[in-house]
Design an enzyme around this catalytic site. Sequence first.
Site, mmCIF file in Angstrom:
data_model
loop_
_atom_site.group_PDB
_atom_site.id
_atom_site.type_symbol
_atom_site.label_atom_id
_atom_site.label_comp_id
_atom_site.label_asym_id
_atom_site.label_seq_id
_atom_site.Cartn_x
_atom_site.Cartn_y
_atom_site.Cartn_z
ATOM 1 N N GLY A 8 -11.741 0.803 -16.737
ATOM 2 C CA GLY A 8 -11.936 0.698 -17.852
ATOM 3 C C GLY A 8 -12.575 -0.987 -18.339
ATOM 4 O O GLY A 8 -12.456 -1.806 -18.359
ATOM 5 N N VAL A 60 -9.209 8.403 -15.376
ATOM 6 C CA VAL A 60 -9.152 8.373 -13.821
ATOM 7 C C VAL A 60 -8.056 8.604 -12.965
ATOM 8 O O VAL A 60 -7.963 8.926 -12.160
ATOM 9 C CB VAL A 60 -9.257 6.256 -13.759
ATOM 10 C CG1 VAL A 60 -10.709 5.889 -13.829
ATOM 11 C CG2 VAL A 60 -8.434 5.845 -13.913
ATOM 12 N N TYR A 153 4.270 -2.389 -12.554
ATOM 13 C CA TYR A 153 3.211 -2.428 -12.118
ATOM 14 C C TYR A 153 3.033 -3.243 -10.553
ATOM 15 O O TYR A 153 2.372 -3.223 -10.445
ATOM 16 C CB TYR A 153 2.902 -3.335 -13.356
ATOM 17 C CG TYR A 153 1.171 -4.076 -13.177
ATOM 18 C CD1 TYR A 153 0.443 -3.596 -13.908
ATOM 19 C CD2 TYR A 153 1.579 -5.605 -13.238
ATOM 20 C CE1 TYR A 153 -0.893 -3.772 -14.750
ATOM 21 C CE2 TYR A 153 -0.016 -5.665 -13.709
ATOM 22 C CZ TYR A 153 -0.386 -5.397 -13.741
ATOM 23 O OH TYR A 153 -1.812 -6.096 -14.130
ATOM 24 N N LYS A 157 -0.046 -2.017 -7.567
ATOM 25 C CA LYS A 157 -0.611 -3.567 -7.600
ATOM 26 C C LYS A 157 -0.906 -4.177 -5.973
ATOM 27 O O LYS A 157 -1.732 -4.268 -5.211
ATOM 28 C CB LYS A 157 -0.472 -5.195 -7.852
ATOM 29 C CG LYS A 157 -0.820 -4.827 -10.033
ATOM 30 C CD LYS A 157 -2.610 -4.158 -9.849
ATOM 31 C CE LYS A 157 -2.921 -3.999 -11.673
ATOM 32 N NZ LYS A 157 -3.919 -3.662 -11.470
#
Length: 242
Positions: A8, A60, A153, A157
Amino acid sequence: MKYALVTGGSRGLGRAVCRKLAAQGWPVIINYRSNAEAAEETQRAILDAGGVAELLPFDVSDPAATEKAMEQWSESHPDDYIAVLVNNAGIRRDNLMIFMQDEEWRKVLDTTLNGFFFITRRLLKNMLSQRWGRIVNMASLSGIKGLPGQTNYSAAKAALIGATKALAQEVAPRKVTVNAIAPGFIETDMTKDLDQSELKKLVPMGRFGKAEEVAAAVAFLVSEDAAYITGEVISINGGLYT
């Protein structure tokens, strides 16, 4: 020759990390999924500054695509290896969990967590055999604190932080370090839709961070000065803690 790969890497934090590592003398591989124009801009900025940069497009979250891209790179660089990996690729699909769609959950975890797994597993062999490597995973304040509207999210994470701590112990005997960085509110494309005027009131420093400030921490973690730091999570958030 040792290379640094930033997933990214075409925009935002990834771009800043690519430019910083290149300025430190690393030949940089800029990974991106679809925004070729942004990736080329990043590469051009590095080349214009006298650095070395290559483009390597692949998704990815796709194990077959990841393997193919790595195999092709290895064939064209038989005497080189990727010694630094910055797992920066990630996306947001914010929604309250009660309204969250399967795809919103799956896509965020696929990119952040599965993406980390596919590319890191592929590159570990050379790092371990060469007895030197640096892996930096881009986590988030959301993965430490949890943020409403970001269950997907936050989950991705937080899992990345757990994986960082576990992998660090596995590879430390071979002089490979694994660390995570947890940015708070940073001025990037990913945060441009947030109400900065209101959110910065929550930050003791009273502002959003800059991508270059995050990149500086990455550059330190991949340096020889950080050889005894592993399994750590460095928060960069202007004092906004849990």
